[in-house]
Design a protein around this motif. Structure first.
Motif, PDB file in Angstrom:
ATOM      1  N   ARG A 111       0.859  -1.180   0.000  1.00 25.75           N
ATOM      2  CA  ARG A 111       0.000   0.000   0.000  1.00 25.75           C
ATOM      3  C   ARG A 111       0.892   1.226   0.000  1.00 25.75           C
ATOM      4  NH1 ARG A 111      -2.974   2.880   4.209  1.00 25.75           N
ATOM      5  NH2 ARG A 111      -2.210   1.565   5.895  1.00 25.75           N
ATOM      6  N   ARG A 112       0.431   2.273  -0.668  1.00 22.97           N
ATOM      7  CA  ARG A 112       1.188   3.524  -0.723  1.00 22.97           C
ATOM      8  C   ARG A 112       0.405   4.643  -0.082  1.00 22.97           C
ATOM      9  NH1 ARG A 112       2.634   0.203  -3.895  1.00 22.97           N
ATOM     10  NH2 ARG A 112       0.495  -0.064  -4.596  1.00 22.97           N
ATOM     11  N   GLY A 114       2.778  18.320   2.848  1.00 23.90           N
ATOM     12  CA  GLY A 114       2.409  18.112   4.253  1.00 23.90           C
ATOM     13  C   GLY A 114       1.066  17.461   4.478  1.00 23.90           C
ATOM     14  N   GLU A 115       0.441  16.945   3.392  1.00 23.50           N
ATOM     15  CA  GLU A 115      -0.826  16.231   3.554  1.00 23.50           C
ATOM     16  C   GLU A 115      -0.668  14.813   3.018  1.00 23.50           C
ATOM     17  OE1 GLU A 115      -4.736  18.539   3.261  1.00 23.50           O
ATOM     18  OE2 GLU A 115      -3.470  19.465   1.735  1.00 23.50           O
ATOM     19  N   ALA A 116      -1.490  13.903   3.534  1.00 20.92           N
ATOM     20  CA  ALA A 116      -1.386  12.500   3.122  1.00 20.92           C
ATOM     21  C   ALA A 116      -2.504  12.149   2.159  1.00 20.92           C
ATOM     22  CB  ALA A 116      -1.461  11.600   4.350  1.00 20.92           C
ATOM     23  N   TYR A 117      -2.163  11.425   1.124  1.00 23.32           N
ATOM     24  CA  TYR A 117      -3.131  10.982   0.123  1.00 23.32           C
ATOM     25  C   TYR A 117      -2.951   9.485  -0.082  1.00 23.32           C
ATOM     26  CZ  TYR A 117      -3.332  15.908  -1.154  1.00 23.32           C
ATOM     27  OH  TYR A 117      -3.470  17.258  -1.130  1.00 23.32           O
ATOM     28  N   ALA A 118      -4.070   8.798  -0.351  1.00 28.66           N
ATOM     29  CA  ALA A 118      -3.962   7.386  -0.725  1.00 28.66           C
ATOM     30  C   ALA A 118      -3.353   7.341  -2.107  1.00 28.66           C
ATOM     31  CB  ALA A 118      -5.338   6.740  -0.745  1.00 28.66           C
ATOM     32  N   GLU A 164     -10.563   8.035  -1.609  1.00 30.53           N
ATOM     33  CA  GLU A 164     -10.472   7.709  -3.029  1.00 30.53           C
ATOM     34  C   GLU A 164      -9.039   7.952  -3.400  1.00 30.53           C
ATOM     35  OE1 GLU A 164     -12.975  10.424  -5.048  1.00 30.53           O
ATOM     36  OE2 GLU A 164     -14.739   9.853  -3.888  1.00 30.53           O
ATOM     37  N   LEU A 165      -8.624   7.436  -4.519  1.00 27.93           N
ATOM     38  CA  LEU A 165      -7.264   7.705  -4.936  1.00 27.93           C
ATOM     39  C   LEU A 165      -7.102   9.190  -5.164  1.00 27.93           C
ATOM     40  CD1 LEU A 165      -6.402   4.780  -7.292  1.00 27.93           C
ATOM     41  CD2 LEU A 165      -6.162   5.022  -4.838  1.00 27.93           C
ATOM     42  N   GLY A 166      -5.999   9.718  -4.654  1.00 26.15           N
ATOM     43  CA  GLY A 166      -5.692  11.113  -4.903  1.00 26.15           C
ATOM     44  C   GLY A 166      -6.472  12.089  -4.048  1.00 26.15           C
ATOM     45  N   ARG A 167      -7.298  11.587  -3.121  1.00 27.69           N
ATOM     46  CA  ARG A 167      -8.001  12.489  -2.212  1.00 27.69           C
ATOM     47  C   ARG A 167      -7.286  12.472  -0.872  1.00 27.69           C
ATOM     48  NH1 ARG A 167     -13.419  13.464  -3.142  1.00 27.69           N
ATOM     49  NH2 ARG A 167     -13.077  14.954  -1.482  1.00 27.69           N
ATOM     50  N   PRO A 168      -7.423  13.571  -0.071  1.00 21.97           N
ATOM     51  CA  PRO A 168      -6.761  13.563   1.241  1.00 21.97           C
ATOM     52  C   PRO A 168      -7.228  12.382   2.078  1.00 21.97           C
ATOM     53  CG  PRO A 168      -7.571  15.738   0.704  1.00 21.97           C
ATOM     54  CD  PRO A 168      -8.107  14.823  -0.349  1.00 21.97           C
ATOM     55  N   LEU A 169      -6.282  11.831   2.807  1.00 22.17           N
ATOM     56  CA  LEU A 169      -6.564  10.705   3.686  1.00 22.17           C
ATOM     57  C   LEU A 169      -6.927  11.237   5.042  1.00 22.17           C
ATOM     58  CD1 LEU A 169      -3.672   8.161   3.444  1.00 22.17           C
ATOM     59  CD2 LEU A 169      -6.069   7.761   3.015  1.00 22.17           C
ATOM     60  N   LEU A 170      -8.098  10.929   5.513  1.00 18.83           N
ATOM     61  CA  LEU A 170      -8.461  11.385   6.857  1.00 18.83           C
ATOM     62  C   LEU A 170      -8.980  10.199   7.651  1.00 18.83           C
ATOM     63  CD1 LEU A 170     -10.234  14.690   5.887  1.00 18.83           C
ATOM     64  CD2 LEU A 170      -8.086  14.487   7.112  1.00 18.83           C
ATOM     65  N   ALA A 171      -8.863  10.306   8.952  1.00 22.83           N
ATOM     66  CA  ALA A 171      -9.427   9.315   9.866  1.00 22.83           C
ATOM     67  C   ALA A 171      -9.115   7.874   9.521  1.00 22.83           C
ATOM     68  CB  ALA A 171     -10.936   9.473   9.965  1.00 22.83           C
ATOM     69  N   GLY A 224      -6.713   6.290   7.975  1.00 18.85           N
ATOM     70  CA  GLY A 224      -5.909   5.803   6.857  1.00 18.85           C
ATOM     71  C   GLY A 224      -6.772   5.235   5.751  1.00 18.85           C
ATOM     72  N   VAL A 225      -6.182   4.331   4.993  1.00 21.89           N
ATOM     73  CA  VAL A 225      -6.822   3.858   3.773  1.00 21.89           C
ATOM     74  C   VAL A 225      -7.763   2.722   4.050  1.00 21.89           C
ATOM     75  CG1 VAL A 225      -6.391   3.177   1.416  1.00 21.89           C
ATOM     76  CG2 VAL A 225      -4.641   4.350   2.683  1.00 21.89           C
TER      77      VAL A 225
END
Ligand code: ADP
Length: 256
Positions: free
Chosen positions: A212-213, A219-223, A246-253, A255-256
């Motif tokens: 998984r990536r 400074g923000e995390a994305y799937a 979704e792919l390319g959307r910010p990752l919140l709460a 993780g993936v």
């Protein structure tokens, strides 16, 4: 089983006021036991900052970090050092072996700090050297090894205290591609044996080999191209639900 890593709105600001650099802007990720996750992103995106916090080497400016069920924030320097030595094995690009100590002694070192007795230290270090295929080099000095072999020693050392989490920062960055691929094979083997791995890289071809990536951008995390079903726990009516993964959307709460 609790996640190995769970972060909530982690932020890191360097400097103050006009000089402030917002290196992390609210990172929410989680890593489950047994996962192999690549943290990927361009230079300056915040990977090292996040890695230092995940490795209990630095503290966030705000937000929470729960490591293997333990709240990390608020711990003193010595408590952080203890949790780090107990739970985390580090592998760095530059190997960081002690040049004047033998290979087996390098692998024993974290166990010495953890108070493991001499006999057990030697036994465990030799077992680990067998695991990475370097038992015949045990009494040699690091300078006599190739880059790939040095990194194998560093991996054995990282495993010495049976860590909950292996953190590797550009572990193949100093190696040619064939040797790098061998070191990656070793990581995959360790993961297959149940070790939880987080590997930081700027190289998409290396990241592609993780399960998984997570992409860090500004400074923000994305799937980033997940291979498995999303795992996020989404609570209706919250910001997390709006930003469901979704792919390319910010990752919140979570993780993936
Ligand atoms: P990466 O590892 O992805 O290259 P870093 O985490 O090193 O990114 O850096 C993220 C941002 O924070 C960059 O803008 C960098 O210049 C800044 N930064 C990192 N460390 C410091 C520091 N000690 N003081 C000030 N700014 C820093």
């Amino acid at each position: 089983m609790s996640p190995v890593i769970q972060t909530h709105s982690l932020t890191k600001v360097y400097g103050t006021n006009g000089q402030a650099v917002h290196a992390l802007r609210g990172i929410d990720i989680s890593v489950e036991p047994g996962e192999f996750v690549a943290l990927i992103g361009p230079s300056g995106s915040g990977k090292s900052t996040l890695m230092a916090i995940l490795g209990c080497l630095d503290s966030p400016s705000d937000g929470r970090y729960v490591l293997d069920g333990h709240e990390v924030q608020g711990l003193s320097g010595s408590e952080l050092a203890r949790i780090r030595n107990e739970k985390i094995g580090f592998v760095f690009q530059s190997y960081n072996l002690l040049p004047k100590a033998s290979i087996v002694r390098n692998v024993e070192l974290p166990m010495l700090y953890a108070g493991v007795g001499r006999k057990e230290r030697r036994e465990r270090a030799m077992e680990l050297l067998v695991k990475v295929g370097l038992e015949d080099k045990a009494l040699k000095l690091p300078a006599t090894l190739s880059g790939g072999q040095k990194q194998r020693v560093a991996v054995a050392r990282a495993l010495a205290n049976r860590p909950t989490l292996l953190l590797a920062d550009e572990p193949t960055g100093a190696l040619d591609s064939k040797t790098g691929a061998e070191v990656l094979d070793l990581f995959r083997e360790l993961n297959a044996q149940g070790n939880t791995l987080v590997l930081v890289t700027h190289d998409p071809s290396i990241a592609a080999q993780a399960q998984r990536r997570i992409e860090i951008r500004d400074g923000e995390a994305y799937a980033g191209g997940t291979l498995e079903a999303p795992k996020a726990s989404k609570i209706p009516g919250t910001r997390e639900a709006e930003h469901h993964v979704e792919l390319g959307r910010p990752l919140l709460a979570g993780g993936v």
